[in-house]
Scaffold this motif. Structure first.
Motif, PDB file in Angstrom:
ATOM      1  N   TYR A 188       0.816  -1.222   0.000  1.00  0.00           N
ATOM      2  CA  TYR A 188       0.000   0.000   0.000  1.00  0.00           C
ATOM      3  C   TYR A 188       0.845   1.265   0.000  1.00  0.00           C
ATOM      4  O   TYR A 188       0.343   2.341  -0.352  1.00  0.00           O
ATOM      5  CB  TYR A 188      -0.944  -0.016   1.209  1.00  0.00           C
ATOM      6  CG  TYR A 188      -2.047  -1.042   1.075  1.00  0.00           C
ATOM      7  CD1 TYR A 188      -3.083  -0.865   0.161  1.00  0.00           C
ATOM      8  CD2 TYR A 188      -2.042  -2.202   1.842  1.00  0.00           C
ATOM      9  CE1 TYR A 188      -4.089  -1.812   0.013  1.00  0.00           C
ATOM     10  CE2 TYR A 188      -3.050  -3.160   1.699  1.00  0.00           C
ATOM     11  CZ  TYR A 188      -4.061  -2.954   0.781  1.00  0.00           C
ATOM     12  OH  TYR A 188      -5.048  -3.898   0.629  1.00  0.00           O
ATOM     13  N   ALA A 189       2.106   1.146   0.401  1.00  0.00           N
ATOM     14  CA  ALA A 189       3.000   2.304   0.355  1.00  0.00           C
ATOM     15  C   ALA A 189       3.616   2.501  -1.023  1.00  0.00           C
ATOM     16  O   ALA A 189       4.289   3.501  -1.263  1.00  0.00           O
ATOM     17  CB  ALA A 189       4.117   2.137   1.398  1.00  0.00           C
ATOM     18  N   THR A 190       3.378   1.552  -1.913  1.00  0.00           N
ATOM     19  CA  THR A 190       3.888   1.622  -3.287  1.00  0.00           C
ATOM     20  C   THR A 190       2.730   1.912  -4.233  1.00  0.00           C
ATOM     21  O   THR A 190       1.680   1.278  -4.113  1.00  0.00           O
ATOM     22  CB  THR A 190       4.560   0.284  -3.672  1.00  0.00           C
ATOM     23  OG1 THR A 190       5.575  -0.028  -2.722  1.00  0.00           O
ATOM     24  CG2 THR A 190       5.181   0.369  -5.058  1.00  0.00           C
ATOM     25  N   PRO A 191       2.874   2.849  -5.154  1.00  0.00           N
ATOM     26  CA  PRO A 191       1.770   3.181  -6.068  1.00  0.00           C
ATOM     27  C   PRO A 191       1.535   2.086  -7.104  1.00  0.00           C
ATOM     28  O   PRO A 191       1.982   2.172  -8.252  1.00  0.00           O
ATOM     29  CB  PRO A 191       2.236   4.483  -6.724  1.00  0.00           C
ATOM     30  CG  PRO A 191       3.726   4.416  -6.666  1.00  0.00           C
ATOM     31  CD  PRO A 191       4.049   3.708  -5.389  1.00  0.00           C
ATOM     32  N   ILE A 192       0.804   1.058  -6.684  1.00  0.00           N
ATOM     33  CA  ILE A 192       0.491  -0.053  -7.582  1.00  0.00           C
ATOM     34  C   ILE A 192      -0.974   0.000  -7.997  1.00  0.00           C
ATOM     35  O   ILE A 192      -1.289   0.018  -9.187  1.00  0.00           O
ATOM     36  CB  ILE A 192       0.799  -1.395  -6.899  1.00  0.00           C
ATOM     37  CG1 ILE A 192       2.291  -1.492  -6.594  1.00  0.00           C
ATOM     38  CG2 ILE A 192       0.353  -2.569  -7.788  1.00  0.00           C
ATOM     39  CD1 ILE A 192       2.671  -2.687  -5.765  1.00  0.00           C
ATOM     40  N   ASN A 217      11.843   4.693  -2.282  1.00  0.00           N
ATOM     41  CA  ASN A 217      11.687   3.269  -2.020  1.00  0.00           C
ATOM     42  C   ASN A 217      12.048   2.516  -3.306  1.00  0.00           C
ATOM     43  O   ASN A 217      11.445   2.757  -4.351  1.00  0.00           O
ATOM     44  CB  ASN A 217      10.236   2.985  -1.602  1.00  0.00           C
ATOM     45  CG  ASN A 217       9.903   1.512  -1.611  1.00  0.00           C
ATOM     46  OD1 ASN A 217      10.773   0.652  -1.677  1.00  0.00           O
ATOM     47  ND2 ASN A 217       8.616   1.219  -1.545  1.00  0.00           N
ATOM     48  N   PRO A 218      13.029   1.604  -3.288  1.00  0.00           N
ATOM     49  CA  PRO A 218      13.457   0.924  -4.510  1.00  0.00           C
ATOM     50  C   PRO A 218      12.342   0.222  -5.277  1.00  0.00           C
ATOM     51  O   PRO A 218      12.326   0.246  -6.507  1.00  0.00           O
ATOM     52  CB  PRO A 218      14.501  -0.085  -4.008  1.00  0.00           C
ATOM     53  CG  PRO A 218      15.036   0.520  -2.761  1.00  0.00           C
ATOM     54  CD  PRO A 218      13.867   1.220  -2.131  1.00  0.00           C
ATOM     55  N   THR A 219      11.388  -0.403  -4.568  1.00  0.00           N
ATOM     56  CA  THR A 219      10.308  -1.088  -5.275  1.00  0.00           C
ATOM     57  C   THR A 219       9.443  -0.096  -6.046  1.00  0.00           C
ATOM     58  O   THR A 219       9.066  -0.347  -7.194  1.00  0.00           O
ATOM     59  CB  THR A 219       9.430  -1.892  -4.293  1.00  0.00           C
ATOM     60  OG1 THR A 219       8.968  -1.037  -3.240  1.00  0.00           O
ATOM     61  CG2 THR A 219      10.200  -3.054  -3.700  1.00  0.00           C
ATOM     62  N   ALA A 220       9.133   1.036  -5.418  1.00  0.00           N
ATOM     63  CA  ALA A 220       8.349   2.070  -6.103  1.00  0.00           C
ATOM     64  C   ALA A 220       9.121   2.647  -7.280  1.00  0.00           C
ATOM     65  O   ALA A 220       8.564   2.855  -8.365  1.00  0.00           O
ATOM     66  CB  ALA A 220       7.973   3.181  -5.124  1.00  0.00           C
ATOM     67  N   GLN A 221      10.416   2.892  -7.075  1.00  0.00           N
ATOM     68  CA  GLN A 221      11.248   3.454  -8.146  1.00  0.00           C
ATOM     69  C   GLN A 221      11.293   2.525  -9.348  1.00  0.00           C
ATOM     70  O   GLN A 221      11.126   2.955 -10.496  1.00  0.00           O
ATOM     71  CB  GLN A 221      12.655   3.709  -7.619  1.00  0.00           C
ATOM     72  CG  GLN A 221      13.673   4.120  -8.681  1.00  0.00           C
ATOM     73  CD  GLN A 221      14.575   2.970  -9.083  1.00  0.00           C
ATOM     74  OE1 GLN A 221      15.104   2.268  -8.240  1.00  0.00           O
ATOM     75  NE2 GLN A 221      14.767   2.778 -10.372  1.00  0.00           N
ATOM     76  N   ILE A 222      11.488   1.224  -9.108  1.00  0.00           N
ATOM     77  CA  ILE A 222      11.595   0.268 -10.207  1.00  0.00           C
ATOM     78  C   ILE A 222      10.266   0.122 -10.948  1.00  0.00           C
ATOM     79  O   ILE A 222      10.227   0.144 -12.186  1.00  0.00           O
ATOM     80  CB  ILE A 222      12.059  -1.104  -9.682  1.00  0.00           C
ATOM     81  CG1 ILE A 222      13.465  -0.996  -9.083  1.00  0.00           C
ATOM     82  CG2 ILE A 222      12.053  -2.134 -10.804  1.00  0.00           C
ATOM     83  CD1 ILE A 222      13.890  -2.230  -8.314  1.00  0.00           C
ATOM     84  N   ILE A 223       9.179  -0.038 -10.207  1.00  0.00           N
ATOM     85  CA  ILE A 223       7.865  -0.210 -10.839  1.00  0.00           C
ATOM     86  C   ILE A 223       7.494   1.014 -11.665  1.00  0.00           C
ATOM     87  O   ILE A 223       7.012   0.900 -12.802  1.00  0.00           O
ATOM     88  CB  ILE A 223       6.792  -0.502  -9.770  1.00  0.00           C
ATOM     89  CG1 ILE A 223       7.005  -1.907  -9.193  1.00  0.00           C
ATOM     90  CG2 ILE A 223       5.382  -0.384 -10.355  1.00  0.00           C
ATOM     91  CD1 ILE A 223       6.086  -2.268  -8.049  1.00  0.00           C
ATOM     92  N   GLN A 224       7.741   2.201 -11.121  1.00  0.00           N
ATOM     93  CA  GLN A 224       7.440   3.426 -11.866  1.00  0.00           C
ATOM     94  C   GLN A 224       8.348   3.557 -13.098  1.00  0.00           C
ATOM     95  O   GLN A 224       7.895   4.000 -14.161  1.00  0.00           O
ATOM     96  CB  GLN A 224       7.608   4.641 -10.959  1.00  0.00           C
ATOM     97  CG  GLN A 224       6.512   4.814  -9.925  1.00  0.00           C
ATOM     98  CD  GLN A 224       5.154   5.066 -10.537  1.00  0.00           C
ATOM     99  OE1 GLN A 224       4.339   4.148 -10.678  1.00  0.00           O
ATOM    100  NE2 GLN A 224       4.899   6.305 -10.930  1.00  0.00           N
ATOM    101  N   ASP A 225       9.610   3.174 -12.968  1.00  0.00           N
ATOM    102  CA  ASP A 225      10.528   3.242 -14.107  1.00  0.00           C
ATOM    103  C   ASP A 225      10.072   2.325 -15.237  1.00  0.00           C
ATOM    104  O   ASP A 225      10.088   2.706 -16.416  1.00  0.00           O
ATOM    105  CB  ASP A 225      11.942   2.853 -13.670  1.00  0.00           C
ATOM    106  CG  ASP A 225      12.698   4.017 -13.047  1.00  0.00           C
ATOM    107  OD1 ASP A 225      12.096   5.095 -12.886  1.00  0.00           O
ATOM    108  OD2 ASP A 225      13.887   3.857 -12.713  1.00  0.00           O
ATOM    109  N   ILE A 226       9.664   1.102 -14.893  1.00  0.00           N
ATOM    110  CA  ILE A 226       9.225   0.159 -15.915  1.00  0.00           C
ATOM    111  C   ILE A 226       7.932   0.636 -16.567  1.00  0.00           C
ATOM    112  O   ILE A 226       7.760   0.543 -17.792  1.00  0.00           O
ATOM    113  CB  ILE A 226       9.061  -1.253 -15.318  1.00  0.00           C
ATOM    114  CG1 ILE A 226      10.432  -1.786 -14.860  1.00  0.00           C
ATOM    115  CG2 ILE A 226       8.439  -2.208 -16.329  1.00  0.00           C
ATOM    116  CD1 ILE A 226      10.376  -3.135 -14.177  1.00  0.00           C
ATOM    117  N   ARG A 227       7.013   1.154 -15.767  1.00  0.00           N
ATOM    118  CA  ARG A 227       5.781   1.715 -16.333  1.00  0.00           C
ATOM    119  C   ARG A 227       6.098   2.875 -17.275  1.00  0.00           C
ATOM    120  O   ARG A 227       5.524   2.980 -18.364  1.00  0.00           O
ATOM    121  CB  ARG A 227       4.876   2.205 -15.189  1.00  0.00           C
ATOM    122  CG  ARG A 227       4.169   1.114 -14.429  1.00  0.00           C
ATOM    123  CD  ARG A 227       3.543   1.671 -13.158  1.00  0.00           C
ATOM    124  NE  ARG A 227       2.515   0.796 -12.625  1.00  0.00           N
ATOM    125  CZ  ARG A 227       1.885   1.006 -11.472  1.00  0.00           C
ATOM    126  NH1 ARG A 227       2.218   2.060 -10.726  1.00  0.00           N
ATOM    127  NH2 ARG A 227       0.956   0.171 -11.048  1.00  0.00           N
TER     128      ARG A 227
END
Length: 278
Positions: A188-192, A217-227
């Motif tokens: 929930y802290a990651t914009p998914i 947050n690395p998980t948020a950074q990676i997911i946003q980068d891939i999107r």
């Protein structure tokens, strides 16, 4: 010469063990199910449908663009990989205690095999996402050339966490329960399931600061980068755009490398005691 040959034989032996463990884990994952490996596609699709109805149709979460459903599907697929890889890796050593006591091989292979199995599922899911993108006329750009580096960072992050968690779980079995709670909070802290722009909409000016902090947050950074690089480069904020020109934009990358180093160091330091403890 003998040292070189011995090292080559050891690497070859490790590759064979890794290949067999990955094959066995992937087969056992769907053993006894009617649809088998198809669940690696159906599960994220079904989850996507539920979240799309609840959060997009009912709660009206959207970034105002027609690509948001694809952004949502992609985010779910990426998160499923990270969640599955770390969870499978966490239980990898404790679940292979009998093998550790009988066969002599590098113990890190067990954790690597768990993450590689999840990587295969991710590849299948990304194939589905790509098909959806083509059918919905997503306009691809040259940013797709960055995707291999994005996926490499995602795997490094998952592997580092898996190594660290697997080691801790050998000595403290409560870790698996704690990690479930941490993953729920991190989800929930990651914009998914919601766009990052919703933070500003709900919190006003303070939301901009929170947006920037969330992207560290690395998980948020990676997911946003891939999107950003695959689907929506014009409407997906990333750490590189939100922290443009600031050294802080490199924090997620440094954290990823730190987690990998820490996981490898802790695992190597305590791996000799695994068989004894188990």
């Amino acid at each position: 010469m003998k040292t070189t040959r011995k090292t080559a034989d050891k690497l070859r032996y490790s590759r064979v063990i890794l290949k067999e463990l990955v094959k066995t884990d992937f087969q056992l994952r769907y053993q006894g199910s009617f649809l088998g490996v198809a669940w690696s596609v159906l599960k994220p699709l079904m989850l996507f449908c539920v979240m799309y109805v609840v959060f997009v149709r009912f709660l009206k979460f959207s970034d105002g663009t027609p690509t948001f459903p694809m952004v949502l599907l992609l985010g779910i697929g990426l998160w499923n990989f990270f969640s599955e890889a770390t969870t499978m890796g966490l239980n990898g050593i404790t679940g292979r205690g009998d093998v550790l006591r009988k066969v002599d091989f590098p113990k890190y292979i067990i954790v690597v095999s768990a993450t590689v199995g999840s990587l295969i599922s991710l590849a299948i899911n990304m194939g589905v996402v790509l098909v959806f993108c083509i059918f919905t006329h997503v306009q691809f750009t040259w940013n797709v050339l960055w995707l291999p580096l994005n996926f490499l960072q995602l795997y490094i992050l998952a592997l580092g966490m898996a190594l660290l968690l697997a080691t801790m779980n050998v000595f403290f079995r409560d870790i698996q329960h704690i990690w479930e709670v941490v993953m729920q909070a991190l989800f929930y802290a990651t914009p998914i399931i919601y766009p990052l722009s919703l933070v500003v909409t709900q919190l006003g000016p303070k939301g901009v600061i929170i947006q920037k902090l969330m992207l560290l947050n690395p998980t948020a950074q990676i997911i946003q980068d891939i999107r950003h690089n695959l689907i929506a480069p014009d409407t997906t904020p990333t750490v590189w755009t939100m922290w443009n020109g600031s050294p802080l934009q490199f924090i997620p990358l440094l954290l990823t490398l730190l987690i990998l180093w820490l996981g490898a160091y802790v695992f190597h330091k305590h791996s000799a005691k695994f068989a004894e403890v188990l």
